[in-house]
Design a protein around this motif. Sequence first.
Motif, mmCIF file in Angstrom:
data_model
loop_
_atom_site.group_PDB
_atom_site.id
_atom_site.type_symbol
_atom_site.label_atom_id
_atom_site.label_comp_id
_atom_site.label_asym_id
_atom_site.label_seq_id
_atom_site.Cartn_x
_atom_site.Cartn_y
_atom_site.Cartn_z
ATOM 1 N N PRO A 26 10.756 -1.406 -3.362
ATOM 2 C CA PRO A 26 9.536 -1.062 -2.622
ATOM 3 C C PRO A 26 8.780 0.082 -3.293
ATOM 4 O O PRO A 26 9.382 1.004 -3.840
ATOM 5 C CB PRO A 26 10.058 -0.639 -1.247
ATOM 6 C CG PRO A 26 11.391 -1.308 -1.130
ATOM 7 C CD PRO A 26 11.941 -1.341 -2.537
ATOM 8 N N ASN A 27 7.474 -0.008 -3.255
ATOM 9 C CA ASN A 27 6.562 0.993 -3.831
ATOM 10 C C ASN A 27 6.572 1.016 -5.366
ATOM 11 O O ASN A 27 6.149 2.000 -5.971
ATOM 12 C CB ASN A 27 6.811 2.385 -3.253
ATOM 13 C CG ASN A 27 6.578 2.418 -1.760
ATOM 14 O OD1 ASN A 27 5.659 1.779 -1.260
ATOM 15 N ND2 ASN A 27 7.410 3.141 -1.042
ATOM 16 N N GLU A 69 1.041 -11.374 0.945
ATOM 17 C CA GLU A 69 2.066 -10.870 1.881
ATOM 18 C C GLU A 69 3.168 -11.898 2.121
ATOM 19 O O GLU A 69 4.041 -11.661 2.953
ATOM 20 C CB GLU A 69 1.398 -10.501 3.216
ATOM 21 C CG GLU A 69 0.226 -9.563 3.080
ATOM 22 C CD GLU A 69 0.589 -8.110 3.321
ATOM 23 O OE1 GLU A 69 1.653 -7.855 3.880
ATOM 24 O OE2 GLU A 69 -0.220 -7.251 2.939
ATOM 25 N N LEU A 73 8.547 -9.323 -1.093
ATOM 26 C CA LEU A 73 7.827 -8.081 -0.806
ATOM 27 C C LEU A 73 6.345 -8.387 -0.969
ATOM 28 O O LEU A 73 5.980 -9.320 -1.682
ATOM 29 C CB LEU A 73 8.220 -6.966 -1.791
ATOM 30 C CG LEU A 73 9.598 -6.338 -1.663
ATOM 31 C CD1 LEU A 73 9.853 -5.383 -2.831
ATOM 32 C CD2 LEU A 73 9.739 -5.588 -0.343
ATOM 33 N N TYR A 95 -2.097 2.103 -1.521
ATOM 34 C CA TYR A 95 -1.231 0.956 -1.773
ATOM 35 C C TYR A 95 0.122 1.359 -2.366
ATOM 36 O O TYR A 95 1.096 0.631 -2.237
ATOM 37 C CB TYR A 95 -1.929 -0.052 -2.695
ATOM 38 C CG TYR A 95 -2.967 -0.860 -1.974
ATOM 39 C CD1 TYR A 95 -2.638 -2.068 -1.367
ATOM 40 C CD2 TYR A 95 -4.280 -0.410 -1.884
ATOM 41 C CE1 TYR A 95 -3.587 -2.809 -0.689
ATOM 42 C CE2 TYR A 95 -5.243 -1.149 -1.209
ATOM 43 C CZ TYR A 95 -4.890 -2.337 -0.613
ATOM 44 O OH TYR A 95 -5.827 -3.066 0.064
ATOM 45 N N THR A 97 2.269 3.411 -1.474
ATOM 46 C CA THR A 97 3.307 3.757 -0.496
ATOM 47 C C THR A 97 3.346 2.786 0.684
ATOM 48 O O THR A 97 3.872 3.121 1.740
ATOM 49 C CB THR A 97 3.085 5.203 0.022
ATOM 50 O OG1 THR A 97 1.768 5.291 0.589
ATOM 51 C CG2 THR A 97 3.256 6.215 -1.096
ATOM 52 N N LYS A 98 2.822 1.582 0.506
ATOM 53 C CA LYS A 98 2.815 0.587 1.580
ATOM 54 C C LYS A 98 4.100 -0.251 1.624
ATOM 55 O O LYS A 98 4.216 -1.152 2.439
ATOM 56 C CB LYS A 98 1.611 -0.343 1.428
ATOM 57 C CG LYS A 98 0.287 0.325 1.774
ATOM 58 C CD LYS A 98 -0.888 -0.606 1.602
ATOM 59 C CE LYS A 98 -0.996 -1.545 2.771
ATOM 60 N NZ LYS A 98 -2.280 -2.283 2.789
ATOM 61 N N GLY A 99 5.040 0.039 0.725
ATOM 62 C CA GLY A 99 6.310 -0.682 0.736
ATOM 63 C C GLY A 99 6.332 -1.951 -0.091
ATOM 64 O O GLY A 99 7.361 -2.614 -0.172
ATOM 65 N N GLY A 100 5.219 -2.298 -0.706
ATOM 66 C CA GLY A 100 5.165 -3.495 -1.535
ATOM 67 C C GLY A 100 5.187 -3.131 -3.006
ATOM 68 O O GLY A 100 5.649 -2.060 -3.399
#
Length: 150
Positions: A26-27, A69, A73, A95, A97-100
């Motif tokens: 993530p990130n 989405e 991820l 974007y 730090t949105k986990g993707g």
Amino acid sequence: MDFKYVSKEIDDTLTIAENIESEKFPNMVICLDGELGSGKTVFVKGFAKALGIEDNITSPTFNIIKEYENGELALYHMDVYRLDEVEEDIGIRDYYTKGGITIIEWSELIKKDLPDERLEIIFKIVDENTRVLVFKPYGRIYEELCESIL
């Protein structure tokens, strides 16, 4: 330390993208630079496919950002080639730090907006089919990623 990978055909670029995807987290931020036709979008297609994204991946030149989405991820695919024409802040940093996973084409145009930790890949055209990809990891996690796949 920089790492190099020679892609002798499109399938090689797809494969290296899939290998990097297998080490995803993530990130994650991946920055792609190189001239037109050097393989940046091909790389994104391979990465997206490995994430399980079945959408047709195209360069978001006029949209700047496309969000996918529907994979393992979220994938945030950016093409900032035309960003110098945009005056206002469009929230690119949000974007990270949105986990993707954020992949940015033409990232050299927004150096000041890039996170300190990231993976830069520079695509150099050798001939019609051959590309040299130069990997520049910024941060320990990206150095470990390069060491494990290259």
